[in-house]
Motif scaffolding. Structure first.
Motif, PDB file in Angstrom:
ATOM      1  N   GLY A  15       0.812  -1.213   0.000  1.00 31.11           N
ATOM      2  CA  GLY A  15       0.000   0.000   0.000  1.00 31.11           C
ATOM      3  C   GLY A  15       0.840   1.256   0.000  1.00 31.11           C
ATOM      4  O   GLY A  15       0.535   2.227  -0.705  1.00 31.11           O
ATOM      5  N   ILE A  16       1.906   1.253   0.795  1.00 36.77           N
ATOM      6  CA  ILE A  16       2.792   2.422   0.851  1.00 36.77           C
ATOM      7  C   ILE A  16       3.533   2.598  -0.466  1.00 36.77           C
ATOM      8  O   ILE A  16       3.678   3.718  -0.970  1.00 36.77           O
ATOM      9  CB  ILE A  16       3.782   2.284   2.027  1.00 36.77           C
ATOM     10  N   GLU A  17       4.010   1.511  -1.031  1.00 36.26           N
ATOM     11  CA  GLU A  17       4.719   1.570  -2.316  1.00 36.26           C
ATOM     12  C   GLU A  17       3.849   2.198  -3.393  1.00 36.26           C
ATOM     13  O   GLU A  17       4.329   2.981  -4.228  1.00 36.26           O
ATOM     14  CB  GLU A  17       5.139   0.154  -2.733  1.00 36.26           C
ATOM     15  N   ASN A  18       2.569   1.883  -3.390  1.00 35.95           N
ATOM     16  CA  ASN A  18       1.661   2.393  -4.416  1.00 35.95           C
ATOM     17  C   ASN A  18       1.096   3.776  -4.106  1.00 35.95           C
ATOM     18  O   ASN A  18       0.447   4.378  -4.972  1.00 35.95           O
ATOM     19  CB  ASN A  18       0.504   1.405  -4.610  1.00 35.95           C
ATOM     20  N   ALA A  19       1.309   4.254  -2.896  1.00 32.95           N
ATOM     21  CA  ALA A  19       0.787   5.573  -2.521  1.00 32.95           C
ATOM     22  C   ALA A  19       1.454   6.657  -3.362  1.00 32.95           C
ATOM     23  O   ALA A  19       2.667   6.624  -3.596  1.00 32.95           O
ATOM     24  CB  ALA A  19       1.028   5.829  -1.037  1.00 32.95           C
ATOM     25  N   GLU A  20       0.674   7.629  -3.795  1.00 35.24           N
ATOM     26  CA  GLU A  20       1.191   8.690  -4.653  1.00 35.24           C
ATOM     27  C   GLU A  20       1.364   9.999  -3.895  1.00 35.24           C
ATOM     28  O   GLU A  20       1.479  11.067  -4.506  1.00 35.24           O
ATOM     29  CB  GLU A  20       0.239   8.891  -5.835  1.00 35.24           C
ATOM     30  N   THR A  21       1.396   9.941  -2.573  1.00 34.09           N
ATOM     31  CA  THR A  21       1.563  11.130  -1.750  1.00 34.09           C
ATOM     32  C   THR A  21       2.830  11.026  -0.916  1.00 34.09           C
ATOM     33  O   THR A  21       3.359   9.934  -0.705  1.00 34.09           O
ATOM     34  CB  THR A  21       0.355  11.312  -0.806  1.00 34.09           C
ATOM     35  N   ASP A  22       3.298  12.165  -0.416  1.00 29.27           N
ATOM     36  CA  ASP A  22       4.506  12.172   0.414  1.00 29.27           C
ATOM     37  C   ASP A  22       4.239  11.610   1.804  1.00 29.27           C
ATOM     38  O   ASP A  22       5.088  10.930   2.377  1.00 29.27           O
ATOM     39  CB  ASP A  22       5.051  13.602   0.544  1.00 29.27           C
ATOM     40  N   ILE A  23       3.070  11.924   2.373  1.00 33.08           N
ATOM     41  CA  ILE A  23       2.720  11.470   3.719  1.00 33.08           C
ATOM     42  C   ILE A  23       1.751  10.304   3.625  1.00 33.08           C
ATOM     43  O   ILE A  23       0.809  10.333   2.833  1.00 33.08           O
ATOM     44  CB  ILE A  23       2.086  12.606   4.550  1.00 33.08           C
ATOM     45  N   VAL A  24       1.995   9.275   4.430  1.00 36.68           N
ATOM     46  CA  VAL A  24       1.140   8.093   4.449  1.00 36.68           C
ATOM     47  C   VAL A  24       0.721   7.790   5.887  1.00 36.68           C
ATOM     48  O   VAL A  24       1.549   7.842   6.802  1.00 36.68           O
ATOM     49  CB  VAL A  24       1.857   6.865   3.860  1.00 36.68           C
ATOM     50  N   ALA A  25      -0.545   7.472   6.071  1.00 35.11           N
ATOM     51  CA  ALA A  25      -1.041   6.981   7.362  1.00 35.11           C
ATOM     52  C   ALA A  25      -1.402   5.509   7.193  1.00 35.11           C
ATOM     53  O   ALA A  25      -2.204   5.165   6.326  1.00 35.11           O
ATOM     54  CB  ALA A  25      -2.255   7.776   7.819  1.00 35.11           C
ATOM     55  N   VAL A  26      -0.797   4.654   7.992  1.00 34.64           N
ATOM     56  CA  VAL A  26      -1.122   3.230   7.996  1.00 34.64           C
ATOM     57  C   VAL A  26      -2.022   2.983   9.199  1.00 34.64           C
ATOM     58  O   VAL A  26      -1.620   3.230  10.345  1.00 34.64           O
ATOM     59  CB  VAL A  26       0.143   2.358   8.082  1.00 34.64           C
ATOM     60  N   LEU A  27      -3.236   2.505   8.943  1.00 40.26           N
ATOM     61  CA  LEU A  27      -4.231   2.355   9.998  1.00 40.26           C
ATOM     62  C   LEU A  27      -4.741   0.921  10.066  1.00 40.26           C
ATOM     63  O   LEU A  27      -4.883   0.257   9.040  1.00 40.26           O
ATOM     64  CB  LEU A  27      -5.426   3.285   9.740  1.00 40.26           C
ATOM     65  N   ASP A  28      -5.045   0.469  11.285  1.00 35.46           N
ATOM     66  CA  ASP A  28      -5.747  -0.804  11.434  1.00 35.46           C
ATOM     67  C   ASP A  28      -7.168  -0.660  10.909  1.00 35.46           C
ATOM     68  O   ASP A  28      -7.673   0.462  10.740  1.00 35.46           O
ATOM     69  CB  ASP A  28      -5.771  -1.233  12.905  1.00 35.46           C
ATOM     70  N   ASP A  29      -7.832  -1.785  10.711  1.00 28.23           N
ATOM     71  CA  ASP A  29      -9.155  -1.755  10.078  1.00 28.23           C
ATOM     72  C   ASP A  29     -10.317  -1.653  11.067  1.00 28.23           C
ATOM     73  O   ASP A  29     -11.480  -1.670  10.666  1.00 28.23           O
ATOM     74  CB  ASP A  29      -9.350  -3.000   9.209  1.00 28.23           C
ATOM     75  N   ASP A  30     -10.014  -1.523  12.363  1.00 30.93           N
ATOM     76  CA  ASP A  30     -11.065  -1.601  13.380  1.00 30.93           C
ATOM     77  C   ASP A  30     -11.048  -0.429  14.359  1.00 30.93           C
ATOM     78  O   ASP A  30     -11.278  -0.589  15.553  1.00 30.93           O
ATOM     79  CB  ASP A  30     -10.934  -2.911  14.158  1.00 30.93           C
ATOM     80  N   ILE A  31     -10.755   0.778  13.851  1.00 31.89           N
ATOM     81  CA  ILE A  31     -10.683   1.951  14.712  1.00 31.89           C
ATOM     82  C   ILE A  31     -11.622   3.050  14.205  1.00 31.89           C
ATOM     83  O   ILE A  31     -12.103   3.003  13.066  1.00 31.89           O
ATOM     84  CB  ILE A  31      -9.252   2.514  14.799  1.00 31.89           C
ATOM     85  N   ALA A  32     -11.893   4.027  15.087  1.00 31.68           N
ATOM     86  CA  ALA A  32     -12.705   5.186  14.727  1.00 31.68           C
ATOM     87  C   ALA A  32     -12.101   6.427  15.377  1.00 31.68           C
ATOM     88  O   ALA A  32     -11.503   6.350  16.457  1.00 31.68           O
ATOM     89  CB  ALA A  32     -14.153   5.000  15.178  1.00 31.68           C
ATOM     90  N   PHE A  33     -12.259   7.563  14.715  1.00 32.27           N
ATOM     91  CA  PHE A  33     -11.643   8.798  15.196  1.00 32.27           C
ATOM     92  C   PHE A  33     -12.311   9.985  14.524  1.00 32.27           C
ATOM     93  O   PHE A  33     -13.022   9.837  13.522  1.00 32.27           O
ATOM     94  CB  PHE A  33     -10.143   8.803  14.886  1.00 32.27           C
ATOM     95  N   SER A  34     -12.059  11.178  15.060  1.00 36.75           N
ATOM     96  CA  SER A  34     -12.642  12.381  14.472  1.00 36.75           C
ATOM     97  C   SER A  34     -11.753  12.926  13.363  1.00 36.75           C
ATOM     98  O   SER A  34     -10.535  12.715  13.351  1.00 36.75           O
ATOM     99  CB  SER A  34     -12.826  13.462  15.537  1.00 36.75           C
ATOM    100  N   GLU A  35     -12.351  13.626  12.435  1.00 39.45           N
ATOM    101  CA  GLU A  35     -11.582  14.252  11.351  1.00 39.45           C
ATOM    102  C   GLU A  35     -10.622  15.290  11.912  1.00 39.45           C
ATOM    103  O   GLU A  35      -9.496  15.429  11.441  1.00 39.45           O
ATOM    104  CB  GLU A  35     -12.545  14.906  10.353  1.00 39.45           C
ATOM    105  N   GLU A  36     -11.060  16.009  12.943  1.00 46.04           N
ATOM    106  CA  GLU A  36     -10.212  17.031  13.548  1.00 46.04           C
ATOM    107  C   GLU A  36      -8.949  16.411  14.140  1.00 46.04           C
ATOM    108  O   GLU A  36      -7.839  16.932  13.958  1.00 46.04           O
ATOM    109  CB  GLU A  36     -10.995  17.768  14.639  1.00 46.04           C
ATOM    110  N   LEU A  37      -9.100  15.307  14.843  1.00 43.07           N
ATOM    111  CA  LEU A  37      -7.937  14.629  15.418  1.00 43.07           C
ATOM    112  C   LEU A  37      -7.022  14.121  14.315  1.00 43.07           C
ATOM    113  O   LEU A  37      -5.797  14.253  14.401  1.00 43.07           O
ATOM    114  CB  LEU A  37      -8.396  13.465  16.303  1.00 43.07           C
ATOM    115  N   PHE A  38      -7.585  13.545  13.278  1.00 40.18           N
ATOM    116  CA  PHE A  38      -6.800  13.007  12.172  1.00 40.18           C
ATOM    117  C   PHE A  38      -5.894  14.083  11.574  1.00 40.18           C
ATOM    118  O   PHE A  38      -4.672  13.888  11.442  1.00 40.18           O
ATOM    119  CB  PHE A  38      -7.745  12.457  11.100  1.00 40.18           C
TER     120      PHE A  38
END
Length: 202
Positions: A39-62
């Motif tokens: 996933g990171i290799e194929n990412a086309e951005t400079d910054i990458v976030a790697v996340l588990d599949d079972d979490i929740a959070f606010s957009e502001e925190l992100f």
């Protein structure tokens, strides 16, 4: 920036929290660390976030956490034992990932985050953590045996000799803490404290 979520689930809870304008790749093939690397290799951005599949959070925190990252920083939630970054949430520049040769695919699905954090620190990067409780996480049992944990501990100590005394002492302290009912948490950096919007399970 972009998000990578390794998962074999049909319903990926984390997708509900990722902002709509952020590219997301759900990687379903291979081991956890293989999926992360692809996933990171194929990412086309400079910054990458790697996340588990079972979490929740606010957009502001992100976005507050993303703003804390620069080319010399590995940022994420604190792990359970070592005070390093856990794979549940890891944010970094792709150049960091490339510089330390990605996630260790020999470790398959456990302790790849610990190995990644140690290699980042050893290469001179700053490893910063925030408390796990800032992210809602679906509970599930960890599928790892005592023997597997022991093998991984020996592997980490053998590969990261410089850090071996810390790894061993942190493991002992963590397990003694569990027996005593004590948990270890990290402090949230003051610069993002104002943006925290904690999520509680319904």
């Amino acid at each position: 920036m972009s998000v990578v979520i390794p998962s074999i689930k049909d319903d990926v809870l984390t997708l509900e929290s990722v902002p709509e304008d952020v590219p997301v790749s759900v990687e379903r093939e291979g081991s956890l660390n293989e999926a992360r690397n692809r996933g990171i290799e194929n990412a086309e951005t400079d910054i990458v976030a790697v996340l588990d599949d079972d979490i929740a959070f606010s957009e502001e925190l992100f976005y507050a956490l993303v703003d804390e990252v620069d080319e010399d920083v590995l940022l994420g939630v604190a792990d359970w034992e070592f005070g390093l970054v856990a794979g549940r949430v890891m944010i970094f520049y792709k150049s960091l990932w490339r510089d330390i040769d990605g996630f260790n695919e020999r470790l398959h699905s456990h302790n790849g985050d610990t190995d990644f954090s140690l290699r980042a620190h050893n290469a001179g990067y700053s490893v910063k953590t925030v408390p796990r409780h800032l992210f809602y996480h679906e509970d599930h049992e960890r599928s790892i045996t005592t023997w597997d944990r022991a093998w991984r501990l020996m592997y980490l100590c053998g590969k990261h000799v410089r850090y071996a005394p810390y790894i061993l002492s942190a493991t002992i302290a963590y397990n003694l803490g569990l027996e005593a009912g004590i948990s270890k948490e990290q402090n949230l950096p003051a610069s993002i404290r104002h943006a925290v919007d904690e999520l509680e399970p319904e």
